[in-house]
Design a protein around this motif. Structure first.
Motif, PDB file in Angstrom:
ATOM      1  N   GLY A   1     -34.513 -28.262  49.635  1.00 28.90           N
ATOM      2  CA  GLY A   1     -34.123 -29.605  50.013  1.00 28.90           C
ATOM      3  C   GLY A   1     -33.989 -30.483  48.791  1.00 28.90           C
ATOM      4  N   ILE A   2     -33.215 -31.543  48.940  1.00 27.79           N
ATOM      5  CA  ILE A   2     -32.979 -32.451  47.817  1.00 27.79           C
ATOM      6  C   ILE A   2     -32.902 -33.877  48.347  1.00 27.79           C
ATOM      7  CG2 ILE A   2     -30.465 -32.187  47.948  1.00 27.79           C
ATOM      8  CD1 ILE A   2     -30.480 -32.272  44.828  1.00 27.79           C
ATOM      9  N   SER A   3     -33.444 -34.800  47.586  1.00 29.89           N
ATOM     10  CA  SER A   3     -33.414 -36.200  47.991  1.00 29.89           C
ATOM     11  C   SER A   3     -32.013 -36.780  47.815  1.00 29.89           C
ATOM     12  CB  SER A   3     -34.426 -37.001  47.178  1.00 29.89           C
ATOM     13  OG  SER A   3     -34.118 -36.922  45.800  1.00 29.89           O
ATOM     14  N   TRP A   4     -31.821 -37.971  48.373  1.00 26.76           N
ATOM     15  CA  TRP A   4     -30.499 -38.582  48.401  1.00 26.76           C
ATOM     16  C   TRP A   4     -29.891 -38.767  47.011  1.00 26.76           C
ATOM     17  CZ3 TRP A   4     -35.046 -41.060  48.345  1.00 26.76           C
ATOM     18  CH2 TRP A   4     -35.191 -42.147  47.487  1.00 26.76           C
TER      19      TRP A   4
ATOM     20  N   ARG B   1     -35.656 -18.862  41.512  1.00 29.06           N
ATOM     21  CA  ARG B   1     -34.399 -18.109  41.593  1.00 29.06           C
ATOM     22  C   ARG B   1     -33.239 -18.968  42.111  1.00 29.06           C
ATOM     23  NH1 ARG B   1     -33.896 -14.100  45.142  1.00 29.06           N
ATOM     24  NH2 ARG B   1     -35.436 -14.931  46.615  1.00 29.06           N
ATOM     25  N   PHE B   2     -33.536 -19.893  43.008  1.00 29.42           N
ATOM     26  CA  PHE B   2     -32.500 -20.736  43.608  1.00 29.42           C
ATOM     27  C   PHE B   2     -32.625 -22.158  43.059  1.00 29.42           C
ATOM     28  CE2 PHE B   2     -31.937 -18.376  47.954  1.00 29.42           C
ATOM     29  CZ  PHE B   2     -31.752 -17.191  47.268  1.00 29.42           C
ATOM     30  N   THR B   3     -31.477 -22.825  42.955  1.00 27.16           N
ATOM     31  CA  THR B   3     -31.451 -24.223  42.528  1.00 27.16           C
ATOM     32  C   THR B   3     -30.539 -25.016  43.449  1.00 27.16           C
ATOM     33  OG1 THR B   3     -31.783 -23.589  40.218  1.00 27.16           O
ATOM     34  CG2 THR B   3     -30.980 -25.817  40.642  1.00 27.16           C
ATOM     35  N   ILE B   4     -31.086 -26.060  44.038  1.00 29.40           N
ATOM     36  CA  ILE B   4     -30.297 -26.953  44.877  1.00 29.40           C
ATOM     37  C   ILE B   4     -29.844 -28.137  44.029  1.00 29.40           C
ATOM     38  CG2 ILE B   4     -32.317 -28.232  45.708  1.00 29.40           C
ATOM     39  CD1 ILE B   4     -30.892 -28.485  48.436  1.00 29.40           C
ATOM     40  N   SER B   5     -28.619 -28.579  44.257  1.00 29.82           N
ATOM     41  CA  SER B   5     -28.102 -29.738  43.536  1.00 29.82           C
ATOM     42  C   SER B   5     -27.063 -30.421  44.414  1.00 29.82           C
ATOM     43  CB  SER B   5     -27.496 -29.319  42.189  1.00 29.82           C
ATOM     44  OG  SER B   5     -26.387 -28.463  42.384  1.00 29.82           O
ATOM     45  N   ARG B   6     -26.647 -31.580  43.977  1.00 35.10           N
ATOM     46  CA  ARG B   6     -25.646 -32.331  44.733  1.00 35.10           C
ATOM     47  C   ARG B   6     -24.778 -33.135  43.792  1.00 35.10           C
ATOM     48  NH1 ARG B   6     -28.874 -35.711  48.829  1.00 35.10           N
ATOM     49  NH2 ARG B   6     -26.808 -36.557  49.347  1.00 35.10           N
ATOM     50  N   ASP B   7     -23.558 -33.369  44.236  1.00 34.87           N
ATOM     51  CA  ASP B   7     -22.623 -34.236  43.527  1.00 34.87           C
ATOM     52  C   ASP B   7     -22.215 -35.316  44.518  1.00 34.87           C
ATOM     53  OD1 ASP B   7     -20.486 -35.498  42.318  1.00 34.87           O
ATOM     54  OD2 ASP B   7     -19.743 -33.671  41.386  1.00 34.87           O
ATOM     55  N   ASN B   8     -22.838 -36.483  44.410  1.00 33.47           N
ATOM     56  CA  ASN B   8     -22.563 -37.541  45.378  1.00 33.47           C
ATOM     57  C   ASN B   8     -21.148 -38.091  45.250  1.00 33.47           C
ATOM     58  OD1 ASN B   8     -25.052 -37.276  46.559  1.00 33.47           O
ATOM     59  ND2 ASN B   8     -25.965 -39.031  45.521  1.00 33.47           N
ATOM     60  N   ALA B   9     -20.559 -37.984  44.082  1.00 27.56           N
ATOM     61  CA  ALA B   9     -19.178 -38.443  43.912  1.00 27.56           C
ATOM     62  C   ALA B   9     -18.205 -37.544  44.666  1.00 27.56           C
ATOM     63  CB  ALA B   9     -18.815 -38.486  42.439  1.00 27.56           C
ATOM     64  N   LYS B  10     -18.585 -36.276  44.851  1.00 20.91           N
ATOM     65  CA  LYS B  10     -17.717 -35.316  45.552  1.00 20.91           C
ATOM     66  C   LYS B  10     -18.197 -35.021  46.966  1.00 20.91           C
ATOM     67  CE  LYS B  10     -16.179 -32.924  41.350  1.00 20.91           C
ATOM     68  NZ  LYS B  10     -16.082 -31.618  40.645  1.00 20.91           N
ATOM     69  N   ASN B  11     -19.281 -35.681  47.395  1.00 22.41           N
ATOM     70  CA  ASN B  11     -19.839 -35.434  48.733  1.00 22.41           C
ATOM     71  C   ASN B  11     -20.112 -33.946  48.967  1.00 22.41           C
ATOM     72  OD1 ASN B  11     -19.660 -38.154  49.244  1.00 22.41           O
ATOM     73  ND2 ASN B  11     -17.923 -38.008  50.650  1.00 22.41           N
ATOM     74  N   THR B  12     -20.684 -33.319  47.972  1.00 23.46           N
ATOM     75  CA  THR B  12     -20.891 -31.880  48.037  1.00 23.46           C
ATOM     76  C   THR B  12     -22.313 -31.503  47.649  1.00 23.46           C
ATOM     77  OG1 THR B  12     -18.558 -31.499  47.530  1.00 23.46           O
ATOM     78  CG2 THR B  12     -20.038 -29.631  47.286  1.00 23.46           C
ATOM     79  N   LEU B  13     -22.873 -30.590  48.422  1.00 23.74           N
ATOM     80  CA  LEU B  13     -24.196 -30.024  48.187  1.00 23.74           C
ATOM     81  C   LEU B  13     -24.013 -28.589  47.704  1.00 23.74           C
ATOM     82  CD1 LEU B  13     -27.351 -30.369  48.722  1.00 23.74           C
ATOM     83  CD2 LEU B  13     -26.889 -29.223  50.902  1.00 23.74           C
ATOM     84  N   TYR B  14     -24.868 -28.156  46.787  1.00 21.74           N
ATOM     85  CA  TYR B  14     -24.763 -26.808  46.238  1.00 21.74           C
ATOM     86  C   TYR B  14     -26.088 -26.065  46.356  1.00 21.74           C
ATOM     87  CZ  TYR B  14     -20.644 -28.825  43.974  1.00 21.74           C
ATOM     88  OH  TYR B  14     -19.453 -29.446  43.726  1.00 21.74           O
TER      89      TYR B  14
END
Length: 127
Positions: A50-53, A67-80
């Motif tokens: 999980g990732i905060s806003w 092993r896993f990394t969660i990230s987000r690009d708020n400019a692209k409205n995309t979660l990774y």
């Protein structure tokens, strides 16, 4: 109507990497915590990460930590979800989910607070 569309799944060998993406629309993506879950047939859906806003806080299941990394690009409205050193036990359908807005604390990543889900993307890891 919230829309979450996952992509990036596939068939890989143990030790390989994959990156999942979740394209979000019809809500203010940058205001909401987000998460990744996974589920295999016959088992309950399992929290993965999980990732905060604002991306400032993350949480991982013990089984994927390191092993896993969660990230987000708020400019692209995309979660990774970057998945490295994949294992056969990671084989599952992976779901993107919308959590609560502006949430801090461990309770923010409980499955009960995630209100919308994508259709899922299959990840299969062969031995």
């Amino acid at each position: 109507q919230v829309q979450l569309v996952e992509s990036g799944g596939g068939l890989v060998q143990a030790g390989d990497s994959l990156r999942l993406a979740c394209a979000a629309s019809e809500f203010t993506f940058s205001a909401y915590n987000m998460g990744w879950f996974r589920q295999v047939p016959g088992k309950e859906r399992e929290f993965v990460a999980g990732i905060s806003w604002n991306g400032g806080n993350t949480k991982y299941a013990d089984s994927v930590k390191g092993r896993f990394t969660i990230s987000r690009d708020n400019a692209k409205n995309t979660l990774y979800l970057q998945m490295n050193s994949l294992k056969p036990a990671d084989t599952s359908v992976y779901y993107c989910a919308k959590g609560p807005p502006y949430c801090t604390g461990d309770g923010c990543y409980d499955s009960t607070v995630f209100t919308s889900w994508g259709q899922g993307t299959q990840v299969t890891v062969s031995a």
